[in-house]
Design a protein around this motif. Structure first.
Motif, PDB file in Angstrom:
ATOM      1  N   ALA A 174     -18.580  12.361  -2.062  1.00  0.00           N
ATOM      2  CA  ALA A 174     -18.266  13.603  -2.776  1.00  0.00           C
ATOM      3  C   ALA A 174     -16.792  13.634  -3.168  1.00  0.00           C
ATOM      4  CB  ALA A 174     -18.611  14.804  -1.903  1.00  0.00           C
ATOM      5  N   ALA A 175     -15.919  13.200  -2.272  1.00  0.00           N
ATOM      6  CA  ALA A 175     -14.482  13.278  -2.557  1.00  0.00           C
ATOM      7  C   ALA A 175     -14.105  12.347  -3.701  1.00  0.00           C
ATOM      8  CB  ALA A 175     -13.676  12.914  -1.305  1.00  0.00           C
ATOM      9  N   PHE A 176     -14.688  11.147  -3.701  1.00  0.00           N
ATOM     10  CA  PHE A 176     -14.302  10.177  -4.724  1.00  0.00           C
ATOM     11  C   PHE A 176     -15.028  10.418  -6.042  1.00  0.00           C
ATOM     12  CE2 PHE A 176     -12.372   7.896  -1.285  1.00  0.00           C
ATOM     13  CZ  PHE A 176     -11.384   7.145  -1.889  1.00  0.00           C
ATOM     14  N   GLY A 177     -16.170  11.107  -5.988  1.00  0.00           N
ATOM     15  CA  GLY A 177     -16.989  11.222  -7.181  1.00  0.00           C
ATOM     16  C   GLY A 177     -16.576  12.348  -8.108  1.00  0.00           C
ATOM     17  N   VAL A 178     -15.900  13.365  -7.571  1.00  0.00           N
ATOM     18  CA  VAL A 178     -15.572  14.525  -8.401  1.00  0.00           C
ATOM     19  C   VAL A 178     -14.107  14.453  -8.797  1.00  0.00           C
ATOM     20  CG1 VAL A 178     -15.414  17.027  -8.425  1.00  0.00           C
ATOM     21  CG2 VAL A 178     -17.371  15.911  -7.375  1.00  0.00           C
ATOM     22  N   ASP A 179     -13.882  14.555 -10.093  1.00  0.00           N
ATOM     23  CA  ASP A 179     -12.558  14.314 -10.640  1.00  0.00           C
ATOM     24  C   ASP A 179     -11.768  15.614 -10.736  1.00  0.00           C
ATOM     25  OD1 ASP A 179     -10.612  12.782 -11.564  1.00  0.00           O
ATOM     26  OD2 ASP A 179     -11.476  12.373 -13.524  1.00  0.00           O
ATOM     27  N   ASN A 180     -11.385  16.143  -9.577  1.00  0.00           N
ATOM     28  CA  ASN A 180     -10.690  17.426  -9.587  1.00  0.00           C
ATOM     29  C   ASN A 180      -9.661  17.384  -8.475  1.00  0.00           C
ATOM     30  OD1 ASN A 180     -10.025  20.127  -8.770  1.00  0.00           O
ATOM     31  ND2 ASN A 180     -11.743  20.837 -10.002  1.00  0.00           N
ATOM     32  N   LEU A 181      -8.454  17.872  -8.765  1.00  0.00           N
ATOM     33  CA  LEU A 181      -7.364  17.718  -7.806  1.00  0.00           C
ATOM     34  C   LEU A 181      -7.655  18.444  -6.498  1.00  0.00           C
ATOM     35  CD1 LEU A 181      -4.544  16.753  -7.087  1.00  0.00           C
ATOM     36  CD2 LEU A 181      -3.622  18.715  -8.278  1.00  0.00           C
ATOM     37  N   TRP A 182      -8.213  19.666  -6.563  1.00  0.00           N
ATOM     38  CA  TRP A 182      -8.306  20.475  -5.340  1.00  0.00           C
ATOM     39  C   TRP A 182      -9.604  20.297  -4.590  1.00  0.00           C
ATOM     40  CZ3 TRP A 182      -3.821  21.277  -3.959  1.00  0.00           C
ATOM     41  CH2 TRP A 182      -2.824  21.531  -4.891  1.00  0.00           C
ATOM     42  N   TRP A 183     -10.564  19.618  -5.184  1.00  0.00           N
ATOM     43  CA  TRP A 183     -11.881  19.462  -4.559  1.00  0.00           C
ATOM     44  C   TRP A 183     -11.806  18.708  -3.230  1.00  0.00           C
ATOM     45  CZ3 TRP A 183     -16.760  20.649  -4.026  1.00  0.00           C
ATOM     46  CH2 TRP A 183     -17.690  19.678  -3.657  1.00  0.00           C
ATOM     47  N   PRO A 184     -11.117  17.572  -3.158  1.00  0.00           N
ATOM     48  CA  PRO A 184     -11.024  16.900  -1.850  1.00  0.00           C
ATOM     49  C   PRO A 184     -10.318  17.754  -0.799  1.00  0.00           C
ATOM     50  CG  PRO A 184     -10.263  15.448  -3.601  1.00  0.00           C
ATOM     51  CD  PRO A 184     -10.451  16.792  -4.202  1.00  0.00           C
TER      52      PRO A 184
END
Lengths: 319, 261
Positions: B33-43
């Protein structure tokens, strides 16, 4: 060997082939169709995930395939080789050299037991390192797969019989390793490296105008060939220092005469035929191999894979 | 040098009692999930909402913070220096320092990478802090890991501490003979490795033969699957949870690709 499972769901080469195919596909995606996601946008996009998942699945398949039919003598060698990798890496950090030194064990198994065993050692080595001490080394297991594979292949081609060619094999392996690990450093770790010195090299290449992927590969090219040639050299020196009874226990090392060129003496020739006849039954007596008269054989002589070539070499040497 | 490889901290919380394979699935799911979503705050969100609470619930928060910081702080500094100063792609230049330039894109890139790695590493640390390595191996063997691979992993875990002890003894012995470890250039240091590594490697390799004879005489590698001595409890709920976690991770990527997240 004595302990082959009788029933298997897949032939082992299928898993190894599938694993290699996954790794190659991942690499081609990352490098040839270089995703433009590194440019602009918030981050590295899908490239990092594909690098991580593709490389890990590929390594896993290769481990499973190579381990499935490995004889016990090789299986017991693996933990020690992996411990050598990890501990040598730690000693290296303690003494403070700008190298890795974490592939000596991988090369060692590659030379003794062949490409598949070497690849499995390399992959497991970084997996174990990853799940025990430093999770960051997990993604690099693919690099070690390639190192183990190449070590086995160079041994099969006879590059490890003499020291200069062994060092050359190390340099070649290092170049390939640099190209394989470049995308991992760039896409998963953003070009940074646990070692400040190696990261500084990346920074220099980036200021010179290379992109992160190019700079990571260039950094590998400055360090890896030296590191891998040291690994090959150390592995060859160690295996020669051990009683030859040890290396002769491994069918791969025996059949390809990975270390010293076998002299084409009468004794050696007789034994060559012998080994081919019952290759898995009896190891070659070490004392005879070590003391065999070397008058006839020249250093460059091809190892006697059959009795007739050995005989020809002998005649050539005498005339 | 530590005598043991494992970070395991004993405990009786429900996180400790979970089947290790479930925790492994959690590591895989948050990493994907962390690597797959291209958003700064998501991880960062994943870290704060899933991993920190997990560490607190398991009662290992103190060591969690210590390990994450110890592992992560140096890397973070290097990453920000590298991509903050020499980000190679074109971008908005904030400060110009000769050949170096601080770019917004570079900082964002470094931030995203750092947060993703933070999620991956912390998930692993939660797993390692709450799972005994032996239990992890037994559980994975019950989940279908081939016995040979399980043997190699657990044997390595046992060999490394004794290896480190052996290396320490060799180092002390050589120092007693007058080997100076502290000074010198790169070449002297390299030459100094020989008296350290030589005895270590030769000694270890000579053990291999005895070990393999002993193991073959105990039918290691026989195709028959051995029965387990320790059975790690598992439940249908956990089995379902594993699949759910992986599916959620994939769903997050799918939603992100469709532009929802």
């Amino acid at each position: 060997m004595s302990n082959m499972p009788t029933t298997r769901r897949y032939p082992p080469w299928m898993l190894i082939t599938a694993g290699s195919a996954v790794i190659i596909a991942t690499y081609l995606y990352l490098v040839v169709w270089q995703p433009e996601s590194l440019v602009g946008g918030a981050g590295v996009g899908p490239a990092a995930l594909i690098a991580l998942v593709g490389y890990l699945i590929g390594s896993g398949l290769i481990i499973a395939g190579a381990m499935a039919r490995m004889p016990t003598s090789t299986v017991t060698l693996l933990p020690i080789a992996i411990a050598i990798n990890i501990v040598a890496g730690q000693i290296n950090n303690m003494v403070g050299l700008p190298l890795y030194l974490d592939s000596i064990g991988t090369v060692l198994v590659g030379l003794l037991a062949g490409p598949a065993a070497g690849a499995a050692t390399g992959a497991l080595s970084n997996v174990i390192w990853g799940i025990s001490i430093s999770p960051a080394s997990l993604p690099y297991s693919t690099t070690q797969v390639v190192i183990g594979l190449l070590a086995g292949l160079f041994a099969r081609w006879g590059w490890t019989r003499r020291v200069p060619t062994a060092v050359a094999a190390g340099v070649a392996t290092g170049v390939v390793a640099a190209f394989v690990s470049g995308p991992i450093s760039a896409f998963i770790f953003g070009g940074a490296n646990a070692s400040a010195g190696r990261s500084a090299i990346v920074a220099v290449f980036q200021t010179l105008g290379l992109d992160t992927l190019g700079a990571s590969i260039a950094q590998g090219l400055t360090v890896d060939p030296l590191d891998k040639s040291i690994a090959f050299l150390v592995a060859v020196i160690i295996l020669r220092a051990l009683p030859s009874r040890f290396s002769q226990r491994f069918p791969f090392a025996r059949e390809n005469s990975v270390f010293a060129p076998r002299s084409a003496s009468v004794l050696a020739r007789a034994r060559t035929v012998d080994v081919l006849d019952d290759r898995d039954r009896a190891p070659v007596p070490a004392s005879i191999a070590a003391t065999a008269p070397t008058a006839a054989g020249t250093d460059g002589a091809a190892p006697g894979t059959t009795g007739t070539t050995a005989a020809k070499d002998e005649e050539g040497g005498r005339s | 040098m530590s005598q043991t490889l494992s970070f395991y901290q004993d405990g009786t919380t429900w996180i400790h009692r979970l089947n290790p394979v479930t925790k492994l699935a959690f590591v895989a799911a948050v990493t994907i999930a962390a690597f797959g979503v291209d958003n700064l705050w998501w991880p960062a969100l994943l870290f704060l909402l899933l991993e920190v609470p997990a560490a607190v619930l398991a009662g290992v928060a103190k060591r969690f913070v210590k390990l994450v910081l110890g592992f992560f702080a140096p890397f973070l500094v290097i990453l920000f220096l590298l991509q903050g100063l020499t980000y190679p792609e074109p971008g908005t230049v904030l400060v110009e320092l000769g050949p170096l330039a601080v770019k917004t894109e570079g900082l964002v890139f470094a931030g995203t990478t750092a947060l993703r790695l933070l999620v991956m590493v912390s998930a692993f640390i939660v797993l390692l802090l709450t799972t005994h390595p032996g239990t992890l191996m037994s559980a994975m063997q019950q989940a279908g890991l081939p016995p040979k691979i399980a043997y190699v992993i657990s044997a390595t875990m046992q060999i490394i501490p004794s290896f480190q002890a052996r290396a320490g003894a060799i180092m002390q012995a050589q120092q007693a003979r007058g080997l100076d470890l502290g000074s010198g250039g790169a070449l002297t240091r390299a030459r100094r490795l020989v008296p350290l590594m030589g005895p270590l490697l030769l000694g270890a390799l000579t053990d291999v033969e005895n070990r393999s004879i002993a193991m073959e005489s105990r039918a290691f590698g026989s195709p028959q699957r051995p029965t387990a001595f320790t059975i790690v409890p598992d439940s249908a709920a956990q089995r379902a949870a594993r699949w759910a976690m992986i599916l959620l991770a994939v769903l997050a990527i799918a939603l992100h690709t469709l532009g929802v997240l």
